[in-house]
Every structure is written in structure tokens, then in C-alpha cells.
Design an enzyme around this catalytic site. Structure first.
Site, PDB file in Angstrom:
ATOM      1  N   GLU A 293      -0.930  -1.925   4.717  1.00  0.00           N
ATOM      2  CA  GLU A 293       0.500  -1.743   6.506  1.00  0.00           C
ATOM      3  C   GLU A 293       0.530  -0.438   6.823  1.00  0.00           C
ATOM      4  O   GLU A 293       0.625  -0.556   8.383  1.00  0.00           O
ATOM      5  CB  GLU A 293       1.941  -1.535   5.954  1.00  0.00           C
ATOM      6  CG  GLU A 293       2.956  -2.193   6.186  1.00  0.00           C
ATOM      7  CD  GLU A 293       3.073  -0.906   7.717  1.00  0.00           C
ATOM      8  OE1 GLU A 293       3.614  -1.144   8.823  1.00  0.00           O
ATOM      9  OE2 GLU A 293       3.628   0.117   6.976  1.00  0.00           O
ATOM     10  N   GLU A 294      -0.055   0.880   6.086  1.00  0.00           N
ATOM     11  CA  GLU A 294       0.084   2.024   6.757  1.00  0.00           C
ATOM     12  C   GLU A 294      -1.184   2.476   7.811  1.00  0.00           C
ATOM     13  O   GLU A 294      -2.582   3.104   7.472  1.00  0.00           O
ATOM     14  CB  GLU A 294      -0.085   2.640   5.937  1.00  0.00           C
ATOM     15  CG  GLU A 294       1.162   2.900   4.680  1.00  0.00           C
ATOM     16  CD  GLU A 294       2.570   3.465   5.751  1.00  0.00           C
ATOM     17  OE1 GLU A 294       2.655   3.814   6.926  1.00  0.00           O
ATOM     18  OE2 GLU A 294       4.034   3.439   4.546  1.00  0.00           O
TER      19      GLU A 294
ATOM     20  N   ASP B 293       1.411  -1.334   0.092  1.00  0.00           N
ATOM     21  CA  ASP B 293      -0.006   0.674   0.260  1.00  0.00           C
ATOM     22  C   ASP B 293       0.897   1.409  -0.060  1.00  0.00           C
ATOM     23  O   ASP B 293       2.283   1.469   0.158  1.00  0.00           O
ATOM     24  CB  ASP B 293      -1.215  -0.067   0.836  1.00  0.00           C
ATOM     25  CG  ASP B 293      -0.450   0.231   2.414  1.00  0.00           C
ATOM     26  OD1 ASP B 293       0.803  -1.000   2.541  1.00  0.00           O
ATOM     27  OD2 ASP B 293      -0.440   0.597   3.184  1.00  0.00           O
TER      28      ASP B 293
ATOM     29  N   ARG C 268      18.563  -5.287  15.118  1.00  0.00           N
ATOM     30  CA  ARG C 268      18.935  -5.699  15.992  1.00  0.00           C
ATOM     31  C   ARG C 268      17.527  -7.077  16.469  1.00  0.00           C
ATOM     32  O   ARG C 268      16.565  -7.015  16.550  1.00  0.00           O
ATOM     33  CB  ARG C 268      18.398  -3.996  16.350  1.00  0.00           C
ATOM     34  CG  ARG C 268      17.208  -4.095  17.038  1.00  0.00           C
ATOM     35  CD  ARG C 268      17.353  -2.469  18.232  1.00  0.00           C
ATOM     36  NE  ARG C 268      17.241  -3.066  19.621  1.00  0.00           N
ATOM     37  CZ  ARG C 268      18.497  -3.169  19.439  1.00  0.00           C
ATOM     38  NH1 ARG C 268      18.873  -1.514  19.772  1.00  0.00           N
ATOM     39  NH2 ARG C 268      18.431  -2.831  21.090  1.00  0.00           N
TER      40      ARG C 268
ATOM     41  N   HIS D 206       7.503   8.540   4.048  1.00  0.00           N
ATOM     42  CA  HIS D 206       6.043   9.529   4.114  1.00  0.00           C
ATOM     43  C   HIS D 206       6.583  11.493   3.616  1.00  0.00           C
ATOM     44  O   HIS D 206       6.208  12.339   4.059  1.00  0.00           O
ATOM     45  CB  HIS D 206       5.238   9.300   6.105  1.00  0.00           C
ATOM     46  CG  HIS D 206       5.762   8.058   5.973  1.00  0.00           C
ATOM     47  ND1 HIS D 206       3.647   7.784   7.427  1.00  0.00           N
ATOM     48  CD2 HIS D 206       5.792   7.222   5.562  1.00  0.00           C
ATOM     49  CE1 HIS D 206       4.630   7.078   6.935  1.00  0.00           C
ATOM     50  NE2 HIS D 206       4.524   6.116   5.934  1.00  0.00           N
TER      51      HIS D 206
HETATM   52 ZN   LIG Z   1       5.182   3.884   6.439  1.00  0.00          ZN
HETATM   53 ZN   LIG Z   2       6.988   1.205   5.017  1.00  0.00          ZN
END
Ligand SMILES: [Zn+2]
Ligand SMILES: [Zn+2]
Length: 387
Positions: free
Chosen positions: A137-138, A80, A177, A359
Site C-alpha cells: 500500500e505504501e 505492509d 465523506r 509514519h
Molecule cells: Zn502509510
Molecule cells: Zn496506511
């Protein structure tokens, strides 16, 4: 092993897919065009099974290796884009006003397609690779939707891996990590209900602005005085709305913001303290505070063993000097956390070079990273599925 020669040969083709996807961004679960593109490509590569509509619009491709092993690993990309106006200029710029691939998910999808093409062609592993393309995902919990649809069981996935590009990290580098690598990005909102009056008669009012200001001050104490200083937490007030003009004390004020934490204990502490502070300060001033706290995705926690596997694959591709195995965690959130709650696995960052930040309307995925990303996926799959 440096970059795979074959993966380097794919670079041009994969970057063409990436630019095509970049020009056609879609939001959250409405990724039909992208999902169809992915399914079409997987079919072209001759993967063994393609399942669409998982978690509404997610796609999974199954590639079986040589040999009889039933081991399966999942490699995940996100599809997305973001609701953002892209700064125009690039030939492959977004063709849809107000939508833009500003987080590089176009690159993630293209790189995983590149890996799928390679793996389907060579099948130099014993077991099964599931290439996973998730929607939303956002902020849409697309990873959770796929997990809740039974994806892990359906494909027998035992380990799961994710990758995200990182602007500011040099090209040809990776970072990872053990433990928390991305934060839980929660939201809160507080409505302070007081009593309005003429601004000349404050003694007749219960002023939600003055009370709200005290609450904003009080919230700063969570990080400064309540949380163990070794357990990071961010409490940011990002909105404060009240009033209509200069001579009226309003009835109410609304305050909202975000909490970022890297462990569940400090997350719960922040949630509790926000309510106590807001309600306590409001109560002491004869007002009422209504507090809402929304838990978004969990902390993205890398499992120790799988982190070692991921780091080893990255080191194989770019050398130990180019893999940071103890990078600072990021206070941004990542929906992949839901998949890591369901199966052991690890999430790695890949350098995007000196580009605009994620972003940002000037951002673009760096096609020069493709050969590294594709090689990493292939190496990881072949390593985890050796005889
Ligand atoms: Zn993002
Ligand atoms: Zn992303």
C-alpha cells in the site's frame, strides 16, 4: 447495535495477532511472513476458500453465508510496513531494524482477521464476503496489482470497502465523506541545466541556482493563481540540490516535490503548469529544464451510495454522535483508490485516539480500537448481504 459482544471477546486474541504482526514488519510486496500468517489464520477459522499470490503476495479469503445469493462484497486491509526505525520500548516493538508498522496496517490486518473469524463462525448473511489482504500500500500500487490480477471478477465482488486508523481522532469514532477523501499524491522532479563558471564571473555562467529559485517561486502560483480556489491543490517543493562549494557556479540544479489534489481536473492542471513554468523560466534565462511528473495512485473517491452504507454501519456500532459523515478530506494518498476505480465502494477512517501520528517512529496502532473496527466490518457485511 453497540459493539458486538463476540467481537469484544475477540479483542484480546486480535490484539495478540496485532502485536505479533507489529514485531514482524515487512515492506511493500515482500510480505511473505504476514501473508502466510493471514492464510494460516483464515484456514483455522474455516473460511471456504483461501487464495494466495494475488497481486504477487496478496491474500483473499472467501466466506459464504447462508442462502443462495450470489452477491459478494469485498473488505480490504493492507499488510505492509514502512522503512523506519521504531522508537524502542514496547514489548511488541519491531524485531527488524529499519522496518516498522508506523501506519497501523498491523491493526488493519488483525481487525479484518477478527471480522473473518466472526463471519466464518456466524454466517449470518446471504451472499459472499471476500476478505482482502493487500501488499504494497505504501507506494507500491499493491491494490492495482490485485485488481489487475482479476480479483474483482474472480470473486464476483460488486462493492468494495476500506478502513484506515486516524491518530488524533477519538477512540470509538468514525469519519467519512462522499467524493474525494484522500488525495492523489504525485511526484515531480525538475533538472535545470545551465552553464558553470567561476563564481567571480557570473556573466559567463547560466546560473541554475538563480533560475531554480525563480522556478520554485513560480510553482507557488499554481495553487495561488491557477487553480480554482474551491478545488484544493498542494504543490510542495521538498528538495533543492545544487553546487559543491562557495566559489563555483554549478552546471545544474535538481528540484523535486509533491503535488496533492482531490480532483482530476486540478491534478492535470498542476502537471501541465509545472512543465510550463519550469521550461518557460529556464528558457527565458538561456537554460534548459527537464521535467518529470509521476502520477501515483488516483484520488480516493468515495461513491455516494456506498458511503451511506458505510456510515450507517458505523452509526450502528458507535451511534450517530460519533460518526462524522462530512469530514475534511486528507491530502495524504491511499492506494485503495485503485480498488474504488474498479468497483463502487467507500473508505472510512476509524479513531486511533491520542497517539503519535502516522509514519512517525513513535506511532503505535491502538488496540482499544479493535472492537470498534471488527464490529464495523461485521455490521457492514451483514447489512449489505441481507436477504
Ligand atoms: Zn502509510
Ligand atoms: Zn496506511
Amino acid at each position: 447495535m453497540p459493539i458486538l459482544n463476540r467481537a469484544a471477546e475477540f479483542q484480546q486474541e486480535v490484539s495478540e495477532w496485532r502485536r505479533h504482526l507489529h514485531a514482524h514488519p515487512e515492506l511493500l510486496y515482500d510480505v511473505e511472513y504476514t501473508a502466510a500468517f493471514v492464510a494460516e489464520k483464515l484456514k483455522e477459522f474455516g473460511v471456504d476458500e483461501i487464495v494466495t499470490g494475488i497481486g504477487r503476495t496478496g491474500v483473499v479469503g472467501v466466506i459464504r453465508g447462508r442462502g443462495e445469493s450470489s452477491r459478494a462484497i469485498g473488505l480490504r486491509a493492507d499488510m505492509d510496513a514502512l522503512p523506519l526505525y521504531e522508537i524502542p520500548g514496547r514489548p511488541w516493538a519491531s524485531t527488524i531494524p529499519g522496518k516498522m508498522h508506523a501506519c497501523g496496517h498491523d491493526g488493519h490486518t488483525a481487525m479484518l482477521l477478527g471480522a473473518a473469524k466472526y463471519l466464518a463462525e456466524t454466517r449470518n448473511f446471504n451472499g459472499t464476503v471476500a476478505v482482502i489482504f493487500q501488499p504494497a500500500e505504501e507506494g507500491g500500487r499493491g491494490a492495482l496489482a490485485m485488481v489487475e490480477d482479476g480479483m474483482m471478477e474472480q470473486f464476483g465482488i460488486r462493492e468494495i470497502y476500506g478502513m484506515h486508523n486516524m491518530p488524533g481522532m477519538e477512540l470509538g469514532t468514525f469519519a467519512i465523506r462522499k467524493g474525494g477523501i484522500m488525495a492523489a499524491p504525485d511526484k515531480f522532479s525538475i533538472t535545470v541545466r545551465g552553464r558553470g563558471s567561476h563564481a567571480a564571473e557570473p556573466h559567463k555562467a547560466v546560473d541554475p541556482i538563480v533560475i531554480g529559485a525563480q522556478i520554485v517561486g513560480g510553482l507557488q502560483l499554481i495553487a495561488a493563481r491557477n487553480a480554482n480556489p474551491l478545488r484544493s491543490v498542494v504543490v510542495s517543493v521538498t528538495q533543492f540540490h545544487a553546487g559543491t562549494t562557495h566559489n563555483i557556479i554549478p552546471e545544474h540544479a535538481s528540484i523535486s516535490g509533491t503535488v496533492r489534489s482531490l480532483d482530476e481536473g486540478v491534478r492535470t492542471l498542476a502537471e501541465q503548469r509545472i512543465a510550463q513554468i519550469a521550461e518557460g523560466i529556464a528558457g527565458a534565462n538561456d537554460a534548459v529544464a527537464e521535467v518529470e511528473y509521476e502520477r501515483a495512485c488516483p484520488v480516493t473517491v468515495n461513491h455516494p451510495e456506498e458511503t451511506t452504507h458505510a456510515a450507517r454501519a458505523a452509526i450502528d456500532v458507535v451511534g450517530a454522535a460519533n460518526v462524522d459523515t462530512d469530514v475534511d478530506a486528507s491530502m495524504a494518498g491511499e492506494d485503495f483508490a485503485f480498488m474504488l476505480q474498479s468497483r463502487p465502494g467507500a473508505y472510512i477512517m476509524i479513531g486511533n485516539g491520542d497517539t503519535a501520528g502516522l509514519h512517525n517512529p513513535g506511532y503505535d496502532f491502538n488496540d482499544e480500537a479493535i472492537a470498534f473496527g471488527v464490529s464495523y466490518w461485521v455490521r457492514l457485511a451483514e447489512q449489505r448481504l441481507t436477504d
